[in-house]
Design an enzyme around this catalytic site. Structure first.
Site, PDB file in Angstrom:
ATOM      1  N   ASP A  69      51.629  10.918 -52.735  1.00 56.14           N
ATOM      2  CA  ASP A  69      51.528  11.806 -51.568  1.00 56.14           C
ATOM      3  C   ASP A  69      52.903  12.323 -51.191  1.00 56.14           C
ATOM      4  OD1 ASP A  69      48.936  11.203 -51.535  1.00 56.14           O
ATOM      5  OD2 ASP A  69      48.935  10.061 -49.650  1.00 56.14           O
ATOM      6  N   PHE A 129      54.071  14.951 -53.530  1.00 64.16           N
ATOM      7  CA  PHE A 129      53.279  16.162 -53.282  1.00 64.16           C
ATOM      8  C   PHE A 129      53.827  16.896 -52.060  1.00 64.16           C
ATOM      9  CE2 PHE A 129      49.899  18.635 -51.441  1.00 64.16           C
ATOM     10  CZ  PHE A 129      49.269  19.213 -52.535  1.00 64.16           C
ATOM     11  N   SER A 156      15.392  26.717 -46.341  1.00 65.04           N
ATOM     12  CA  SER A 156      15.422  25.260 -46.416  1.00 65.04           C
ATOM     13  C   SER A 156      14.376  24.829 -47.440  1.00 65.04           C
ATOM     14  CB  SER A 156      15.146  24.651 -45.054  1.00 65.04           C
ATOM     15  OG  SER A 156      13.892  25.084 -44.622  1.00 65.04           O
ATOM     16  N   GLU A 189      18.791  15.962 -58.023  1.00 61.91           N
ATOM     17  CA  GLU A 189      20.130  15.867 -57.423  1.00 61.91           C
ATOM     18  C   GLU A 189      20.060  15.021 -56.164  1.00 61.91           C
ATOM     19  OE1 GLU A 189      21.430  19.851 -56.563  1.00 61.91           O
ATOM     20  OE2 GLU A 189      20.805  20.511 -58.556  1.00 61.91           O
ATOM     21  N   LYS A 233      20.516  14.488 -52.252  1.00 62.24           N
ATOM     22  CA  LYS A 233      20.443  15.391 -51.095  1.00 62.24           C
ATOM     23  C   LYS A 233      21.528  14.944 -50.112  1.00 62.24           C
ATOM     24  CE  LYS A 233      17.248  17.532 -47.881  1.00 62.24           C
ATOM     25  NZ  LYS A 233      18.096  17.507 -46.719  1.00 62.24           N
ATOM     26  N   ASP A 261      23.872  14.683 -46.961  1.00 53.49           N
ATOM     27  CA  ASP A 261      23.546  14.844 -45.545  1.00 53.49           C
ATOM     28  C   ASP A 261      24.747  15.446 -44.808  1.00 53.49           C
ATOM     29  OD1 ASP A 261      22.119  14.730 -43.257  1.00 53.49           O
ATOM     30  OD2 ASP A 261      22.337  12.575 -42.946  1.00 53.49           O
ATOM     31  N   ARG A 290      25.001  28.281 -42.509  1.00 50.38           N
ATOM     32  CA  ARG A 290      23.598  28.647 -42.696  1.00 50.38           C
ATOM     33  C   ARG A 290      23.068  29.455 -41.511  1.00 50.38           C
ATOM     34  NH1 ARG A 290      18.532  26.497 -41.577  1.00 50.38           N
ATOM     35  NH2 ARG A 290      17.035  27.119 -43.143  1.00 50.38           N
ATOM     36  N   GLU A 312      27.190  21.766 -49.825  1.00 47.98           N
ATOM     37  CA  GLU A 312      27.079  20.989 -48.595  1.00 47.98           C
ATOM     38  C   GLU A 312      28.452  20.451 -48.205  1.00 47.98           C
ATOM     39  OE1 GLU A 312      23.952  20.971 -47.597  1.00 47.98           O
ATOM     40  OE2 GLU A 312      23.719  19.347 -46.132  1.00 47.98           O
ATOM     41  N   TYR A 340      26.040  23.193 -55.077  1.00 43.91           N
ATOM     42  CA  TYR A 340      24.787  22.921 -55.774  1.00 43.91           C
ATOM     43  C   TYR A 340      23.921  24.130 -56.092  1.00 43.91           C
ATOM     44  CZ  TYR A 340      23.397  22.618 -50.819  1.00 43.91           C
ATOM     45  OH  TYR A 340      23.212  22.843 -49.491  1.00 43.91           O
ATOM     46  N   LYS A 348      12.591  12.796 -49.052  1.00 45.58           N
ATOM     47  CA  LYS A 348      13.477  12.143 -48.073  1.00 45.58           C
ATOM     48  C   LYS A 348      13.261  10.629 -48.098  1.00 45.58           C
ATOM     49  CE  LYS A 348      14.640  15.227 -44.719  1.00 45.58           C
ATOM     50  NZ  LYS A 348      15.484  15.144 -43.690  1.00 45.58           N
ATOM     51  N   CYS A 393      29.804  -3.257 -11.421  1.00 48.40           N
ATOM     52  CA  CYS A 393      30.617  -3.514 -12.615  1.00 48.40           C
ATOM     53  C   CYS A 393      30.570  -4.997 -12.992  1.00 48.40           C
ATOM     54  CB  CYS A 393      32.050  -3.084 -12.341  1.00 48.40           C
ATOM     55  SG  CYS A 393      33.164  -3.487 -13.691  1.00 48.40           S
ATOM     56  N   CYS A 423      34.240  -6.494 -12.260  1.00 49.17           N
ATOM     57  CA  CYS A 423      34.909  -6.590 -10.959  1.00 49.17           C
ATOM     58  C   CYS A 423      33.949  -6.431  -9.778  1.00 49.17           C
ATOM     59  CB  CYS A 423      36.024  -5.545 -10.853  1.00 49.17           C
ATOM     60  SG  CYS A 423      35.405  -3.865 -10.697  1.00 49.17           S
ATOM     61  N   CYS A 449      32.900   2.587 -13.803  1.00 51.15           N
ATOM     62  CA  CYS A 449      33.381   1.746 -12.719  1.00 51.15           C
ATOM     63  C   CYS A 449      34.574   2.488 -12.107  1.00 51.15           C
ATOM     64  CB  CYS A 449      33.826   0.388 -13.262  1.00 51.15           C
ATOM     65  SG  CYS A 449      34.812  -0.509 -12.038  1.00 51.15           S
ATOM     66  N   CYS A 488      40.132  -3.208 -11.556  1.00 53.16           N
ATOM     67  CA  CYS A 488      39.189  -3.756 -12.537  1.00 53.16           C
ATOM     68  C   CYS A 488      39.975  -4.177 -13.782  1.00 53.16           C
ATOM     69  CB  CYS A 488      38.148  -2.686 -12.860  1.00 53.16           C
ATOM     70  SG  CYS A 488      36.926  -3.190 -14.062  1.00 53.16           S
TER      71      CYS A 488
HETATM   72  S1  IVH Z   1      19.349  23.323 -52.780  1.00 51.94           S
HETATM   73  C1  IVH Z   1      16.918  27.085 -52.117  1.00 51.94           C
HETATM   74  N1  IVH Z   1      20.520  21.000 -53.272  1.00 51.94           N
HETATM   75  O1  IVH Z   1      19.204  20.396 -47.878  1.00 51.94           O
HETATM   76  C2  IVH Z   1      17.821  25.958 -52.455  1.00 51.94           C
HETATM   77  N2  IVH Z   1      20.131  21.600 -50.993  1.00 51.94           N
HETATM   78  O2  IVH Z   1      16.401  21.637 -46.709  1.00 51.94           O
HETATM   79  C3  IVH Z   1      18.363  25.348 -51.267  1.00 51.94           C
HETATM   80  N3  IVH Z   1      20.950  19.946 -49.378  1.00 51.94           N
HETATM   81  O3  IVH Z   1      19.761  23.555 -46.496  1.00 51.94           O
HETATM   82  C4  IVH Z   1      19.252  24.245 -51.299  1.00 51.94           C
HETATM   83  N4  IVH Z   1      21.753  18.527 -50.841  1.00 51.94           N
HETATM   84  O4  IVH Z   1      21.727  21.971 -46.674  1.00 51.94           O
HETATM   85  C5  IVH Z   1      20.052  21.847 -52.319  1.00 51.94           C
HETATM   86  N5  IVH Z   1      21.557  19.010 -53.859  1.00 51.94           N
HETATM   87  C6  IVH Z   1      21.117  19.845 -52.909  1.00 51.94           C
HETATM   88  C7  IVH Z   1      21.214  19.558 -51.537  1.00 51.94           C
HETATM   89  C8  IVH Z   1      20.707  20.462 -50.602  1.00 51.94           C
HETATM   90  C9  IVH Z   1      21.579  18.789 -49.551  1.00 51.94           C
HETATM   91  C10 IVH Z   1      20.566  20.488 -48.050  1.00 51.94           C
HETATM   92  C11 IVH Z   1      20.933  21.932 -47.833  1.00 51.94           C
HETATM   93  C12 IVH Z   1      19.649  22.647 -47.528  1.00 51.94           C
HETATM   94  C13 IVH Z   1      18.734  21.518 -47.170  1.00 51.94           C
HETATM   95  C14 IVH Z   1      17.333  21.840 -47.651  1.00 51.94           C
END
Ligand code: IVH
Length: 674
Positions: free
Chosen positions: A34, A37, A83, A113, A115, A117, A136, A173, A225, A314, A408, A411, A426, A432
Site C-alpha cells: 500500500d 502504491f 427485475s 450465478e 445472486k 445482495d 436502477r 451489482e 453480470y 431465493k 434510565c 441513573c 436519558c 449519568c
Molecule cells: S441478472 C434481466 N444476475 O437481482 C437480468 N441479477 O431481481 C437482470 N442480482 O435487479 C439481472 N445478482 O440487482 C442478475 N447474478 C445476477 C444477480 C442479479 C443479483 C440482482 C439485480 C437485479 C435483481 C433481480
C-alpha cells in the site's frame, strides 16, 4: 527531465497504477505494498498538477472523489432494468423449467450465478472509457451517479486493451464486503452516527451520497453480470462467453458461476451455496438461473415485468427457535438507550448467538415480547441476529409483557423520546455515569483528540476517584499531581507521559475538537464540514438551525442536535474553559487568510496551466471566498478561469455559451474588488 520524458513518465505511471488496481481489486492479487502504491500515486498527482496538459482525465488519481453535485440527474435506461421473478421452492423452479422447454425445446443450457445482495447499476462505456453509471431507479429511469461509481476500484474507468465494441452497457451489482460493513458500522456506532442494518443498505446509502470524496472512503465492490450492446450476437452467442470475455476487458466477474445442462445440476448448485454462502466474504440472497444462449433468450422474451429466460431462487433465511431470557438496556455516551435481548445460546448459520438487538421500544411492542417467550431468531443479512417473531404456542401461561422502562437503568432519570424519533434518551448528561465516562472516552479516542498515555480504563478509574467529571477536567489533571501519584499502578513515568499527551492534544485542529465534543449525530465527516463552513465555534454557535442545515449533506436532525448542544449553558461554559486551556476552536489562520464571501453565489471552472498557482490552489482560493466549483461547462457556469494550453473543445463550448473567461489576475481582482 525533458517535456517528452515527463509526458512518458505520466503515461507509464498511469498504466502501472491502473494495472495494480486491476490486479488488486479485480483479481485480488496484491503486487505492491500500500505504501509503495501511495508513493507512486502521489508522484503521479504531483506531475499531473504541474503538467495538467498530460494528465489522463481517467487517471487513477481521479478515484479519490471530490466532485460535489447538489442533485443527481435522472436518465432513461436504453434497455429497461427489469427485475427477476422470484421463487423459494423447487416446485416453482421445476415449473419454470417446464415453461422454457415448451417454448424452446430440450436443447439448451443454464448458467447459474450467485445472486449478490446489493444494488444494481448500469455502466455505459464509449471507446473504452466509462461514460456514465446509472442506478436502477424505477427500472425505466435512474440516477446518474458516475462520480460516485468512479471511486470503486474494481470498476475500470478505462478498459484494458481489447476487442470491446465502441459502445456498450454492462450491468452488475454494487456491494460492500461483510468485513468492511462491520468495521465501518462499528466506527459509526462509536461516533453516534446512524448505523446501517446490513451491507446492502450501507452500499446503497453510500451511492446516494452527494459527496463523492466521502463515497471514496467507504470501500465498495462490484460484480458485473450482464452485457448489452447493439448486434451483440456478432460478438458472442451466449451469456457464458460474454462473461468470460468481459473479464479480459478488466471487469470483475464472480468466479462462482456454473453451466448446467440438467435441472438436477441446478438444484445441486443451489444446495451447495445455501450452506457455503456463510463462508463468502460478501452476502448473497439466492441463485440466479439464466438460459445461456442469446437467441434462445430472445425466443423466450419477457412478461410485463420479468424476462422469461431467467429466474432467481431465493434462500430462506436460516431461522432457529430459542428462549428469550431477559432484556437489558444499554446507555451509550449520547444517552441513547438500546434494548438488547439476552437469549438462551443457540447455533445459527455457523455461530453461537446469545444476544440480539431490539433497536428500540417500537420493536419490543411490535413483537409483543413476553417474559420467557420462545422466539424465532434469524440472521438478518446473515450478520446481525434479529428476533423476527414469537412462537405463541409455546408462550408461558401466566407470563407478562416486557414493558419499556420509563427511567434510565443507570441513573434513574425519566427517559425522553423526541418527536419523530424511535430512540429513548436519558437526558441526565452530566449525572449519568455511562454518559459521563463514555463522553470522556470518546474525547480522548485515537480519531478524536488522540491523547497518548490515557486509555478507556484510566478514564473510568479517574472518574471513580473523583478526578474527572467532564472533558474539561482532563486539562486540569496537571494540577492534581499528588492525587495522581497516590493511585495504584500509576508511576511517575506514566503520569508524565499522560500529561505530555494531554498537552500535545491542544494542537489538534478545530475540526477534531468539534468531533471530539461528542455532539449527537456529528461524526468525523460532519464535524469537518461544519468546521470548514463556519470556520470557528462562535460562528457555529450563532448560526440558526436553518443555516446549519444549509451545509452540504447536513440534514435537519443533525442541525437540530448541533443547535441544542451549543445552546446548552453547560456546554457553553465547557467551551469557554477549553478555549482558556488553549484548544483550537477556529480553523488555522493561514487557511482563512483570504477568506471572504466575495465570490458567493458564483460558479467557476478552472482549465489549463497557470503561472503562479496550481489548479488545486486556485480552487481552494475560490472556495474559501465563497465560490463554488463546477465540474463541466454548462449554462450554469459564471466564469471559466482559463490558463495556457486549455483544451480546444472546452474553449469552443465556453465561447458558444458566451461564458466569460478570466485569468488568474482577474480572479484575484474579483476577490479583492469588494
Ligand atoms: S441478472 C434481466 N444476475 O437481482 C437480468 N441479477 O431481481 C437482470 N442480482 O435487479 C439481472 N445478482 O440487482 C442478475 N447474478 C445476477 C444477480 C442479479 C443479483 C440482482 C439485480 C437485479 C435483481 C433481480
Amino acid at each position: 527531465m525533458s517535456v517528452m520524458d515527463i509526458e512518458k513518465k505520466i503515461k507509464d505511471l498511469t498504466a502501472e497504477l491502473n494495472h495494480y488496481n486491476y490486479q488488486y481489486y479485480v483479481l485480488a492479487d496484491s503486487l505492491i505494498s500500500d505504501y509503495d502504491f501511495d508513493l507512486k500515486l502521489k508522484e503521479l498527482e504531483a506531475l499531473e498538477r504541474q503538467y495538467p496538459e498530460f494528465a489522463d482525465p481517467n487517471s487513477p488519481t481521479q478515484r479519490v472523489g471530490g466532485d460535489i453535485t447538489s442533485k443527481f440527474k435522472t436518465e432513461k435506461h436504453r434497455w429497461p432494468m427489469l427485475s427477476l421473478g422470484n421463487t423459494y421452492s423447487q416446485e416453482e423452479l421445476f415449473d419454470f423449467d417446464q415453461r422454457i422447454r415448451k417454448i424452446i425445446g430440450d436443447q439448451f443450457e443454464y448458467v447459474c450465478e450467485l445472486k449478490f445482495d446489493g444494488l444494481s447499476i448500469s455502466l455505459t462505456y464509449e471507446n473504452g472509457l466509462l461514460k456514465k453509471a446509472v442506478t436502477r431507479g424505477d427500472g425505466t429511469q435512474g440516477d446518474v451517479v458516475t462520480n460516485n461509481i468512479k471511486t470503486i476500484r474494481s470498476i475500470p474507468i478505462r478498459l484494458k486493451e481489447g476487442d470491446y465494441p465502441s459502445q456498450f452497457e454492462i450491468r452488475g451489482e454494487i456491494f460492500m464486503h461483510k468485513s468492511a460493513f462491520l468495521r465501518l458500522n462499528k466506527e459509526r456506532e462509536e461516533n453516534a452516527e446512524q448505523t446501517y442494518a446490513n451491507p446492502r443498505n450501507f452500499a446503497s446509502g453510500t451511492i446516494k451520497l452527494q459527496d463523492s470524496a466521502e463515497v471514496a472512503k467507504r470501500p465498495l465492490d462490484c460484480f458485473l453480470y450482464f452485457l448489452y450492446c447493439d448486434n451483440r450476437t456478432n460478438l458472442f452467442h451466449d451469456h457464458w462467453n460474454s462473461l468470460e470475455h468481459v473479464k479480459s476487458w478488466g471487469f470483475h466477474v464472480c468466479e462462482h458461476t456454473k453451466k448446467c445442462n440438467l435441472l438436477a445440476d441446478v438444484f445441486e448448485f443451489i444446495d451447495y451455496w445455501d450452506t457455503e454462502r456463510h463462508n463468502l466474504g460478501y452476502e448473497i440472497d439466492g441463485i440466479v438461473i439464466k438460459v445461456n444462449d442469446y437467441a434462445q433468450q430472445e425466443d423466450l422474451g419477457f412478461t410485463a415485468k420479468n424476462p422469461r429466460w431467467a429466474i432467481s431462487y431465493k434462500f430462506k433465511a436460516e431461522r432457529v427457535e430459542t428462549t428469550l431470557n431477559t432484556i437489558s438496556y444499554q446507555v451509550g455516551r449520547t444517552g441513547a438507550v438500546t434494548p438488547v435481548a439476552n437469549l438462551q445460546p443457540v447455533l445459527l448459520a455457523g455461530t453461537t448467538v446469545k444476544r440480539a438487538s431490539l433497536h428500540n421500544a417500537n420493536e419490543i411492542a411490535r413483537l409483543d415480547l413476553h417474559q420467557g417467550d420462545t422466539v424465532y431468531v434469524e440472521k438478518g443479512g446473515e450478520i446481525i441476529p434479529k428476533i423476527i417473531g414469537v412462537n405463541l404456542e409455546k408462550r408461558l401461561p401466566d407470563t407478562t409483557a416486557f414493558i419499556y422502562p420509563n427511567s434510565c437503568p443507570e441513573c434513574g432519570t425519566t427517559l425522553i423520546r423526541q418527536e419523530g424519533e424511535a430512540v429513548h434518551y436519558c437526558p441526565n448528561e452530566t449525572g449519568c455515569p455511562p454518559q459521563i465516562v463514555g463522553k470522556m472516552q470518546h474525547f480522548i479516542g485515537r480519531k478524536m483528540m488522540d491523547i497518548e498515555g490515557m486509555g478507556d480504563e484510566t478514564v473510568e478509574t479517574f472518574f471513580k476517584k473523583g478526578l474527572l467529571h467532564n472533558i474539561v477536567d482532563i486539562y486540569g489533571l496537571k494540577d492534581h499531581q499528588e492525587a495522581l501519584q497516590q493511585l495504584d499502578r500509576f508511576g511517575q513515568k506514566s503520569i508524565d507521559n499522560m500529561l505530555a499527551g494531554i498537552e500535545k492534544s491542544k494542537e489538534k485542529p478545530f475540526e477534531k475538537v468539534l468531533f471530539s465534543l461528542g455532539i449527537r449525530h456529528v461524526g468525523e465527516t460532519i464535524a469537518k464540514k461544519l468546521a470548514q463552513h463556519f470556520k470557528n465555534i462562535d460562528a457555529l454557535a450563532q448560526a440558526s438551525t436553518e443555516e446549519i442545515e444549509g451545509v452540504q449533506d447536513i440534514g435537519r436532525r443533525i442541525a437540530e442536535s448541533v443547535k441544542e448542544y451549543l445552546d446548552n449553558p453547560i456546554h457553553q461554559q465547557q467551551i469557554i474553559s477549553l478555549r482558556n486551556y488553549g484548544l483550537k476552536l477556529e480553523i488555522e489562520e493561514r487557511e482563512i487568510i483570504l477568506a471572504s464571501e466575495n465570490l458567493s453565489g458564483k460558479t467557476f471552472l478552472i482549465s489549463g496551466v497557470f503561472a503562479d498557482y496550481s489548479r488545486e490552489q486556485l480552487a481552494e482560493l475560490i472556495e474559501s471566498n465563497g465560490g463554488k466549483m463546477l465540474s463541466s461547462i454548462s449554462a450554469k457556469l459564471n466564469y471559466l478561469v482559463a490558463g495556457d494550453k486549455m483544451g480546444p473543445s472546452k474553449l469552443a463550448k465556453a465561447e458558444k455559451l458566451g461564458i466569460p473567461m478570466i485569468n488568474e489576475q482577474d480572479l484575484l481582482d474579483l476577490i479583492h474588488s469588494k
